[in-house]
Design an enzyme around this catalytic site. Structure first.
Site, PDB file in Angstrom:
ATOM      1  N   ARG A  38       0.824  -1.224   0.000  1.00 39.10           N
ATOM      2  CA  ARG A  38       0.000   0.000   0.000  1.00 39.10           C
ATOM      3  C   ARG A  38       0.858   1.275   0.000  1.00 39.10           C
ATOM      4  NH1 ARG A  38      -4.322  -0.574   4.446  1.00 39.10           N
ATOM      5  NH2 ARG A  38      -4.392  -2.719   3.729  1.00 39.10           N
ATOM      6  N   ARG A  42      -3.268   6.602   0.508  1.00 40.27           N
ATOM      7  CA  ARG A  42      -3.694   7.808   1.224  1.00 40.27           C
ATOM      8  C   ARG A  42      -2.618   8.488   2.060  1.00 40.27           C
ATOM      9  NH1 ARG A  42      -8.571   6.835   4.816  1.00 40.27           N
ATOM     10  NH2 ARG A  42      -8.242   4.601   4.481  1.00 40.27           N
ATOM     11  N   ARG A  51      -6.510  11.773  -6.418  1.00 42.05           N
ATOM     12  CA  ARG A  51      -7.404  10.641  -6.292  1.00 42.05           C
ATOM     13  C   ARG A  51      -8.881  10.990  -6.400  1.00 42.05           C
ATOM     14  NH1 ARG A  51     -10.844   7.556  -5.512  1.00 42.05           N
ATOM     15  NH2 ARG A  51     -10.851   5.650  -4.286  1.00 42.05           N
ATOM     16  N   ASP A  87      -7.036  -3.529  -6.811  1.00 39.36           N
ATOM     17  CA  ASP A  87      -7.673  -4.105  -5.626  1.00 39.36           C
ATOM     18  C   ASP A  87      -7.923  -5.581  -5.907  1.00 39.36           C
ATOM     19  OD1 ASP A  87      -9.361  -2.996  -2.995  1.00 39.36           O
ATOM     20  OD2 ASP A  87     -10.144  -4.877  -3.832  1.00 39.36           O
ATOM     21  N   TYR A 165     -14.630 -12.411   1.158  1.00 40.21           N
ATOM     22  CA  TYR A 165     -15.440 -11.219   0.880  1.00 40.21           C
ATOM     23  C   TYR A 165     -16.741 -11.590   0.184  1.00 40.21           C
ATOM     24  CZ  TYR A 165     -11.498  -8.234   2.153  1.00 40.21           C
ATOM     25  OH  TYR A 165     -10.505  -7.598   2.837  1.00 40.21           O
TER      26      TYR A 165
END
Lengths: 360, 360
Positions: A38, A42, A51, A87, A165
């Site tokens: 990552r 952010r 973004r 992702d 998920y």
């Protein structure tokens, strides 16, 4: 098949990429390579600037934006590898399973996978038609990275983690529906996991053929399983993924969180590199996986929120525990936390490079 | 001091309580004892019938209700121990720190612990004035349990886990503020953890003196730490808790989730029994902690949501891996999940008792 002669990985290897060398335990590398899970995200102001606030799936579908985001941490940190901005649910979303990524929550599925009928929602992935934007992003990124001598890591979610998920419908702490299906409906579980393995294989192959030089399989939540359950219900499917890309001969990294008891099994699934979170000191991890594989890790990302001397000492401790083994890729034990000061990560990269410099 | 001659633990030991015997590795026990973390709770219809919808802290403050809830699983399952219906944040809430337990979320703190000034909010616990209802619940429960030959487990949260709630302000996956404080403000961290150790000691002593016959220290989230960090920043404080109740000579259980790399350190903190979650098979855990301590665990609670043959096979596997060692307490690897069918847990208890019966 093997990679075409003009695949960027050949040039990168010839140029002595430390990342590619470490994956193979090549003692001739310039320094211990470092990248951060990552790293594109952010924590970077330049990321927040470009973004916007839309869905991450929309951002991923924009090759110009995704390529820029993928490249940002390479420019800022001088890391030894880029990882595609994407992702793990992208392939499932692209084939129309009905997955979204909710900001602040993670992947959510309005109609979770529960019965045989849901298998019909898992059609084969044709990367050229389902995820052309991913391939375009890879091509753009690789065109910039290769002259810099930096490889791109392609990635996919492992069948268990993606299935968790799809079955839970949202991030879970207990994975109770997934485990219940594994045990009560092993036939259905194996069919689901097999299709998710195919999805991962198709996605990984397309990323590699578009220019990625190595890959990471994220089985982030496999650590929720006992070793016997992992071995019986999960390992065969992850092994299928690794076998399904073996002919391409790119290094394969296998990563999960809290997998101290699973490290040898994750190695045996067919990985060249085993990722380790901070819970297992690297010297302990080395005794578990042996000398013939590389390790990736394992600074606690939370320590990068403390003052620099804390991160510095922890970085040095990781290097000490990694020892002289040429098969070490420095990384965090999990993803960069959003509140991380990029200046700390810059110093980590510099420290790792300086302390392991073999060009002197 | 030692326990008064009329403390129920003497009678329970004389009556051959399997739970007390297993804690000490006494091979003469009738069968392997079994109880379940969170056995008193939402999985039981009789719990839902009496519990109402108010805050759990209000329910805990009602001795008649808490005693009833504590006893329910003993009646239904025939488990070998009861555990007080309470919560690890009760002492902090009782001294007025400002903690609540939000339904569906967990402990929340409106003004998290951040600076020296917050230390003033952690006054010493005087159980008789701050938590008289806990003592009354213990007395009521013990009066019913002792004639049944069943001991009551008192418990407290360990300093790290309680601190994580006070610092983060809510349940966390990363514990980033806690880790940042540990490393950036070790002085403040140690002062906080020392006060929380005192809180745990005062609470545990009062529960034992009111009639509890053994105790469990919950360091549920310690598994988020690397072994070096655990050893340096957490172990000393948990060791203080165990030392602070040593004179009472009741068995001490030490439990956390994901603590595979910490088992020997958690043993060395002063525990008689080390709790293990399902991630570490018990035979592996035994090689780590040695022969001289007892183990508690470690059926994956999610497997109790599957069909009975799944839970049955998993229960048998736990017993096989526990082997002949007399120091085994059967439990889940973490708390009972709310959706669990009590009939499955009933069968687990029966199976463990039957398979380990030594009275034949």
């Amino acid at each position: 098949m093997t990679l075409p002669a003009d695949h960027p990985s050949h040039a990168l290897r010839a140029a002595g990429s430390p990342m590619l060398a470490a994956c193979r335990g090549d003692g001739g590398r310039r320094h211990t390579p470092v990248w951060f899970m990552r790293q594109a995200g952010r924590s970077l102001p330049e990321y927040r600037a470009v973004r916007g606030s839309g869905s991450i799936l929309d951002a991923i579908a924009d090759p110009a934006l995704s390529a820029e985001i993928t490249l940002q941490p390479v420019r800022r940190y001088g890391v030894d590898a880029a990882i595609l901005y994407s992702d793990i649910v992208v392939p499932a979303a692209a084939i129309g399973f009905g997955v979204d990524v909710a900001p602040g929550t993670g992947p959510v599925v309005a109609e979770p996978f529960r019965t045989e009928a849901d298998l019909d929602r898992l059609v084969p992935l044709d990367p050229k038609t389902h995820t052309p934007y991913v391939l375009e992003t890879v091509r753009r990124v690789v065109a910039e990275l290769t002259p810099m001598g930096v490889p791109l890591i392609g990635f996919a979610g492992a069948p268990f983690t993606v299935a968790s998920y799809l079955i839970e419908g949202r991030p879970s702490r207990t994975y109770e529906h997934t485990k219940a299906m594994i045990h009560s409906r092993p036939d259905l579980w194996h069919e689901l996991a097999d299709r998710l393995a195919d999805l991962a294989i198709a996605s990984l192959r397309s990323q590699i053929l578009a220019g990625a030089s190595l890959l990471q399989l994220f089985d982030s939540w496999a650590g929720a399983l006992s070793p016997p359950d992992y071995e019986r219900f999960v390992l065969p499917h992850s092994a299928k993924v690794f076998a399904g890309v073996a002919d391409l001969e790119v290094p394969r990294i296998h990563f999960g969180v809290g997998t101290g008891e699973l490290l040898t099994l994750m190695r045996d699934a067919g990985a060249d590199v085993v990722g380790v979170d901070w819970r297992v000191p690297l010297d302990v991890a080395r005794t578990r996986i042996g000398e013939r594989h590389a390790l990736q890790g394992n600074l606690d990302p939370a320590l990068c929120l403390a003052d620099w001397p804390v991160a510095e000492e922890a970085t040095r401790d990781v290097l000490r525990r990694a020892g002289d083994h040429p098969g070490h890729i420095f990384n965090l034990g999990h993803g960069v936390l959003p509140e991380t000061d990029p200046a700390v990560l810059e110093r980590v990269v510099d420290l790792v490079h300086r302390e392991t410099d073999r060009s002197r």
